[in-house]
Design a protein around this motif. Structure first.
Motif, PDB file in Angstrom:
ATOM      1  N   LYS A  25       0.821  -1.190   0.000  1.00 55.92           N
ATOM      2  CA  LYS A  25       0.000   0.000   0.000  1.00 55.92           C
ATOM      3  C   LYS A  25       0.864   1.252   0.000  1.00 55.92           C
ATOM      4  CE  LYS A  25      -3.424   2.284   2.910  1.00 55.92           C
ATOM      5  NZ  LYS A  25      -4.007   2.298   4.248  1.00 55.92           N
ATOM      6  N   GLU A  27       0.651   5.428   0.567  1.00 58.64           N
ATOM      7  CA  GLU A  27      -0.180   6.547   1.010  1.00 58.64           C
ATOM      8  C   GLU A  27       0.727   7.728   1.319  1.00 58.64           C
ATOM      9  OE1 GLU A  27      -2.322   5.943   4.674  1.00 58.64           O
ATOM     10  OE2 GLU A  27      -0.730   4.725   5.537  1.00 58.64           O
ATOM     11  N   GLN A 337       5.267  10.583   0.426  1.00 57.77           N
ATOM     12  CA  GLN A 337       4.605   9.314   0.151  1.00 57.77           C
ATOM     13  C   GLN A 337       5.354   8.193   0.871  1.00 57.77           C
ATOM     14  OE1 GLN A 337       4.540   7.733  -3.951  1.00 57.77           O
ATOM     15  NE2 GLN A 337       2.417   8.412  -3.929  1.00 57.77           N
TER      16      GLN A 337
END
Ligand SMILES: [Zn+2]
Length: 389
Positions: A25, A27, A337
């Protein structure tokens, strides 16, 4: 030939399935925009040699990236967390006896007993023989001791200091074991493992603790006003929910220090930032940020105390890294990020920081077991590991 193709196909299919099961993932999070970045000064090396007290800080699942992300999010790239003011740094290899990727039970037992054991083991060796913990040695030597967590206090990390069971899931047995440990302070969540109406065996551990001299606390107000000689604080049914009325880690450690410092022989205190690990398991950077804040505030309280006291050795480390977190890409001037490689633990080594007398003992690359052995030796309570007959 046909068989070969079939085997190859099966292999490729299995590999594809495995790939699909692997979660990852990406984010982004906001960098702290504070113009005057909070930057507490670096602490100096201690010239004292006597270690009267040990405060061991475990950031569950806290790797280099978790600390750096916490720093960037809370105080910015130019700022400094309190955790980062400790003058000595080391690196710890975290493997367990049966896996290069440890769980928190084997990870904490390496620190509490100074031994490698299997994942899931609480204060027992691979043959399931109980091992004496630094907390138990400290009690035998007349020191006071305490455990603090933001999980249930019966969770793997604190449990490994004051209980001996073959599996971390045996939390009712762990709660009962605590009664025999002699520890003066237990603060965290976990009411359901002590209360008769919630235990499967209806055992009233709350009353048993009270009869053994513990003041039982259920919320922050009771904690702040507590004046008992022994404290059992259970501020949530299981893990702390971060709801109003629950104490912060800093409030818990402040009360623990108030009580433990009354012992002229010294003390051993373990404080766990339990939910930094849970933020890693759920790949949630905002959760991580909140937990790093709570933990670092407690670290400030600890370091302020140690600086004034002068005879307290403070060591921070993690039991393992969680989430395979890495910092990837600065997508804008104010955001970064991050990438989570897994929702499980990873096998990368973890940082260690130390401050106070003998802190220099923790420089360099260490095995997790060495950390526990050194802490017991420096506190002069005995030589780990010790197995009970
Ligand atoms: Zn975990």
């Amino acid at each position: 030939m046909k068989n070969f193709i079939l085997v190859t196909l099966t292999f490729i299919l299995a590999l594809a399935c495995q790939q699909a099961e692997m979660e990852d993932k990406t984010e982004a999070f906001q960098l702290s925009s504070s113009v005057s970045a909070e930057k507490p000064p670096m602490l100096s090396m201690s010239d004292k040699t006597t270690v009267k007290n040990v405060i061991f800080l475990i950031g569950d699942g806290t790797g280099f990236a978790q600390i750096t992300a916490g720093q960037y999010a809370l105080v910015g790239p130019e700022g400094r967390l309190h955790l980062q003011t400790m003058p000595v740094t080391g690196t710890v290899k975290t493997s367990s006896s049966d896996n290069l990727i440890t769980d928190s039970a084997a990870g904490a037992t390496a620190y509490s007993c100074g031994i490698k054991t299997y994942n899931g083991a609480i204060g027992v060796n691979p043959e399931q023989v109980p091992c004496t913990t630094i907390l138990e040695l400290a009690e035998q030597e007349g020191l006071s001791t305490g455990l603090i967590s933001t999980s249930s206090i019966t969770h793997a990390t604190p449990a490994s200091y004051a209980a001996h069971v073959n599996d971390r899931g045996m939390q009712e047995d762990i709660a009962a074991d605590f009664l025999d440990s002699g520890a003066e302070v237990f603060l965290g969540g976990g009411w359901k493992w002590f209360a008769p109406e919630l235990r499967s065996d209806s055992l009233d551990l709350v009353t048993q603790f009270e009869e053994s001299g513990y003041q039982v606390l259920r919320n922050a107000t009771q904690l702040i006003n507590a004046n008992g000689e022994r404290l059992l604080g259970l501020f949530a049914e299981d893990g702390m929910e971060r709801e109003e009325g629950e104490p912060s880690s800093s409030q818990m450690v402040e009360k623990a220090l108030e009580l433990l410092t009354k012992d002229e022989d010294g003390f051993f205190l373990m404080l766990e930032g339990s939910q930094i690990d849970w933020a890693g398991h759920s790949n949630d950077i905002e959760y991580l940020k909140r937990e790093m804040k709570d933990f670092d505030d407690a670290v400030k309280t600890v370091l302020d105390f140690a600086e004034q006291d002068g005879e307290t050795l403070v060591v921070f480390t993690a039991d393992h890294e969680t989430g395979g977190l890495t910092l990837l890409d600065q997508t804008a001037s104010d955001s970064l990020q991050v990438y989570w490689a897994t929702t499980h633990h990873s096998g990368v080594p973890v940082p260690l920081m130390a401050y106070g007398p003998q802190a220099q003992e923790f420089m360099g690359w260490m095995d997790n077991t060495e950390v526990g052995i050194k802490l017991a030796r420096l506190l002069q309570v005995g030589d780990l590991p010790i197995l009970s007959e």
